[in-house]
Design a protein around this motif. Structure first.
Motif, short mmCIF file in Angstrom:
data_model
loop_
_atom_site.label_atom_id
_atom_site.label_comp_id
_atom_site.label_asym_id
_atom_site.label_seq_id
_atom_site.Cartn_x
_atom_site.Cartn_y
_atom_site.Cartn_z
N TYR A 138 0.81 -1.23 0.00
CA TYR A 138 0.00 0.00 0.00
C TYR A 138 0.84 1.28 0.00
O TYR A 138 0.69 2.13 -0.89
CB TYR A 138 -0.97 0.01 1.18
N GLU A 139 1.72 1.46 0.97
CA GLU A 139 2.48 2.71 1.06
C GLU A 139 3.43 2.90 -0.13
O GLU A 139 3.48 4.00 -0.70
CB GLU A 139 3.23 2.79 2.39
N PRO A 140 4.19 1.87 -0.56
CA PRO A 140 5.02 2.06 -1.76
C PRO A 140 4.20 2.39 -3.01
O PRO A 140 4.62 3.22 -3.82
CB PRO A 140 5.73 0.71 -1.91
N VAL A 141 3.04 1.76 -3.17
CA VAL A 141 2.20 2.07 -4.33
C VAL A 141 1.72 3.52 -4.25
O VAL A 141 1.68 4.24 -5.26
CB VAL A 141 1.00 1.09 -4.41
N GLN A 142 1.37 3.97 -3.05
CA GLN A 142 0.94 5.35 -2.86
C GLN A 142 2.04 6.32 -3.30
O GLN A 142 1.77 7.32 -3.99
CB GLN A 142 0.58 5.57 -1.40
N GLU A 143 3.29 6.02 -2.92
CA GLU A 143 4.40 6.88 -3.31
C GLU A 143 4.61 6.88 -4.82
O GLU A 143 4.97 7.89 -5.42
CB GLU A 143 5.69 6.44 -2.58
N PHE A 149 4.62 9.64 -10.01
CA PHE A 149 4.33 9.53 -11.45
C PHE A 149 3.25 10.50 -11.90
O PHE A 149 3.25 10.96 -13.05
CB PHE A 149 3.93 8.09 -11.79
N GLU A 150 2.30 10.82 -11.02
CA GLU A 150 1.17 11.70 -11.35
C GLU A 150 0.47 11.24 -12.63
O GLU A 150 0.45 11.92 -13.66
CB GLU A 150 1.64 13.15 -11.49
N PRO A 151 -0.15 10.07 -12.61
CA PRO A 151 -0.76 9.52 -13.84
C PRO A 151 -1.96 10.32 -14.31
O PRO A 151 -2.67 10.94 -13.52
CB PRO A 151 -1.19 8.11 -13.40
N GLU A 152 -2.15 10.26 -15.62
CA GLU A 152 -3.35 10.84 -16.22
C GLU A 152 -4.45 9.79 -16.39
O GLU A 152 -5.62 10.13 -16.57
CB GLU A 152 -3.00 11.44 -17.58
N ALA A 153 -4.05 8.52 -16.42
CA ALA A 153 -5.01 7.41 -16.52
C ALA A 153 -4.45 6.24 -15.73
O ALA A 153 -3.23 6.02 -15.71
CB ALA A 153 -5.24 7.02 -17.97
N ILE A 196 -6.27 3.35 -3.13
CA ILE A 196 -5.79 4.71 -3.36
C ILE A 196 -6.75 5.46 -4.28
O ILE A 196 -7.11 6.61 -4.02
CB ILE A 196 -4.37 4.68 -3.96
N CYS A 197 -7.16 4.82 -5.36
CA CYS A 197 -8.09 5.47 -6.30
C CYS A 197 -9.41 5.83 -5.63
O CYS A 197 -9.96 6.92 -5.86
CB CYS A 197 -8.33 4.56 -7.51
#
Length: 365
Positions: free
Chosen positions: A61-66, A71-75, A91-92
């Motif tokens: 969870y925490e590594p994925v959050q980082e 990355f600041e994805p658009e999709a 997260i989403c």
């Protein structure tokens, strides 16, 4: 676009999910998109019980959050329902980010084949997992209808492709990998595991030889039980393509796949397919001239194998040429739900400010 893909299925796993994702991501990058992949090889993992070849991420969870923040994805696309998929989904939902998902494996059937859990429990989990998804991508109309009946929504089509350069009919100057075996050669390729229903193929009374390509938890048991069958272990690349091209019939006994990428790979090699009328085969084979379906999900596979021997291998190849990975990737991109530009910019700017404030607070204390 900046596209983030979260998946619990990734190399070195060998299966249709991994092949689909790696090829589609490569095509998207060639189209100019920036793709970030969050996969198990980036985490501490442990072997999946009853299936040690699959590694499950720990503490995702925490590594994925980082990774999201960096990355600041658009999709965002969540490809699987395991720990990485769960972390990305959480997260989403918490951050109110739009995302899509895909249905690669008939997970409830897979679990029920291995553990004493009812199908209803598996489908309840899957409905919960995919409910917030803006679009649930499935490979075939049969899977779309089946999931609709189980209460899923926002389902959209996402077909598959095949590399028709790597998988091609045997050329005159290429060796026959089955030269030492009696003909005809009936081939099965895939994980040697109970959910693949391989024993339905091995128990058939067929002329010639049976060959199984692949590894898995059931391999040793089936090798001992069927000593007349050749088990080659896993094969990759050109070697795998040669096994497809040198076989006379490709047999696909699985009832739990959602598509069966190996079906297209066999057809691209000019090898006709015999299969049960399950999701995947029932959407690909009818009226294709490239395969034969059994009479039911439990009977008629032997007859389908023998009928497939009569098919024109040139016509089989021609059918496979209608599928491409570029078209598959274009479908995938169309199905994504990008974050709207103004909201996206405001959201990530606000998130960066919050992160800076949180980092300063311990120093002030």
């Amino acid at each position: 676009m900046r596209i983030l893909v979260a998946t619990d299925a990734w190399e070195p796993q060998v299966n249709g999910v991994v092949r689909t994702l790696t090829r589609v991501i490569a095509e998207m990058r060639a189209m100019g998109h920036t793709v970030e992949v969050i996969s198990p090889d980036q985490f501490k993992t442990f072997p999946l019980p009853t299936y040690s070849e699959i590694k499950v991420a720990v503490g995702a969870y925490e590594p994925v959050q980082e990774r999201f923040k960096a990355f600041e994805p658009e999709a965002i696309h969540i490809a699987t329902e395991g720990p990485i998929g769960l972390a990305a989904r959480r997260i989403c939902v918490e951050w109110k980010l739009p995302f899509t998902t895909s249905y690669h494996t008939r997970f409830p059937e897979y679990v029920s084949a291995r553990l004493p859990l009812p199908l209803a429990a598996g489908y309840a989990y899957m409905r919960w997992f995919h409910k917030p998804s803006g679009r649930l991508m499935v490979a075939t109309p049969t899977m779309r209808d089946e999931l609709s009946q189980h209460g899923f929504r926002n389902i959209t089509a996402w077909s598959r492709g095949v590399d028709t350069e790597q998988f091609h009919p045997k050329r005159d100057d290429e060796p026959d990998v089955f030269a030492d075996l009696p003909r005809p050669i009936f081939l099965s390729v895939g994980r040697v595991a109970v959910e693949k229903n391989i024993e339905a193929f091995l128990g058939l009374d067929l002329p010639g030889s049976k060959v199984v390509v692949g590894d898995g938890p059931q391999k040793e048991e089936l090798e001992a039980k069927y000593p007349e069958v050749r088990f080659t272990g896993a094969r990759f690349g050109d070697e795998l393509a040669a096994h497809f091209a040198c076989a006379d019939v490709f047999v696909f006994p699985s009832l739990t796949d959602t598509f069966g990428l190996v079906i297209l790979e066999a057809m691209a090699a000019g090898t006709p397919v015999a299969a049960y009328p399950a999701p995947g085969p029932i959407d690909i084979i009818p009226n294709s001239g490239a395969g034969v379906l059994a009479s039911s999900a439990t009977e008629g596979l032997r007859e389908a194998c023998l009928e497939a021997l009569k098919l024109d291998r040139k016509r089989v190849r021609q059918f496979a040429e209608g599928f491409s990975w570029r078209a598959c990737a274009e479908d995938f991109v169309r199905n994504l739900q990008p974050y709207p530009e103004p909201e996206k910019t405001r959201f990530w700017r606000k998130l960066r400010r919050l992160a800076r404030v949180r980092r300063r607070r311990p120093e002030a204390a």
